[in-house]
Enzyme design. Sequence first.
Site, mmCIF file in Angstrom:
data_model
loop_
_atom_site.group_PDB
_atom_site.id
_atom_site.type_symbol
_atom_site.label_atom_id
_atom_site.label_comp_id
_atom_site.label_asym_id
_atom_site.label_seq_id
_atom_site.Cartn_x
_atom_site.Cartn_y
_atom_site.Cartn_z
ATOM 1 C CB CYS A 150 -0.966 -0.148 1.328
ATOM 2 S SG CYS A 150 -2.563 0.888 1.290
ATOM 3 C CD GLU A 184 -1.011 -6.638 -1.766
ATOM 4 O OE1 GLU A 184 -0.067 -6.490 -0.822
ATOM 5 O OE2 GLU A 184 -2.017 -6.805 -1.427
ATOM 6 C CB SER A 188 -5.936 3.519 -6.435
ATOM 7 O OG SER A 188 -4.612 4.075 -6.549
#
Length: 293
Positions: A150, A184, A188
């Site tokens: 993230c 990963e 977005s």
Amino acid sequence: SQSYAPLAKLRCIHFGDKEIDTWYNSPYPEEYTSKYVLHICEHCLKYTDSSFVLDRHLLKCAYKYMPPGNEIYRDRCVSVFEVDGRKNTIYCQNLCLLAKLFLNSKTLYYDVEPFMFYVLYEIKPASEHYSFVGYFSKEKLNSTNYNVSCILTLPTHQRKGYGNFLIEFSYLLTRREYKLGTPEKPLSELGLLSYRNYWKHTVCRSIKWIIDNVSPEMLPFLTVSISDICDISGMVANDVVTALEQLEMLVKQHDQKYGILVDMEVIEEVLSNWDSKNYLKIQPENLIWKSVV
Ligand code: ACO
Ligand code: ZN
């Protein structure tokens, strides 16, 4: 009478000296999100719905002068700390809750132990004050080649090259591990824009490096392969191919394999365009780090 769960009201966070509008919901405990503003300590990321409580906390915050974790990178104006989800669990959980305010997809919040967090700070030279800019998380042990789980730049710091810095940092760690890496999925929309941009100029820089480092008499015989670019950049082949497609330098050969048609003009243009932005660059020699595994 029946009780209903209150609708999430949270609209913005008070963070440092800024108010930042939130983009998505985050699973902060309900009792804290019933007001429009959530007050978050910029040092330890604890949260409260009362500005009075935050002011009192700031007087004694344990991380006021030194963030948690180990400082593994330092430049004049920025610093990166490596924070272990197992050792600084609360901090990392709070970091994930904060990140979720700007992320649509599902992310982890509480199960942070298997992750390392790499947190970027700006340093104000006069005060030696560390101010939070963004971070990325990374799974400690993984069988896949994910090198970022993230990634986030606080909205107040976006579009200044910090996301690019964090991405570059993640690949620097991957190269130090003698591996190839990729973020990963799913990415977005903003993640995809940032990665595509990074992959494009990094593939250009890798090709230029290969060409600059071949002796002139060998230059006519030089071939550049996808795996050469992987080795230099730490990028997986798929992402190199994505970049080459964007650059229109990928050609399909008769044997179903792909070849690279190097176009120096395009490469020089991409690089000079990117370099002219004068975004912060990583000095690899400033990284003092050993892989946990
Ligand atoms: N619109 C268009 N291009 C963009 C945008 C945007 N909003 N954001 C980044 N880019 C591209 C541009 O080419 C940009 O260069 P430029 O600004 O000179 O045109 C380049 O990427 C580099 O941008 P940075 O300034 O380095 O990126 P930033 O610091 O803004 O961070 C990030 C990018 C981390 C994706 C940020 O937008 C963010 O935190 N978004 C919310 C959270 C998120 O979506 N994270 C990614 C999830 S996917 C995953 O975690 C694996
Ligand atoms: Zn605090």
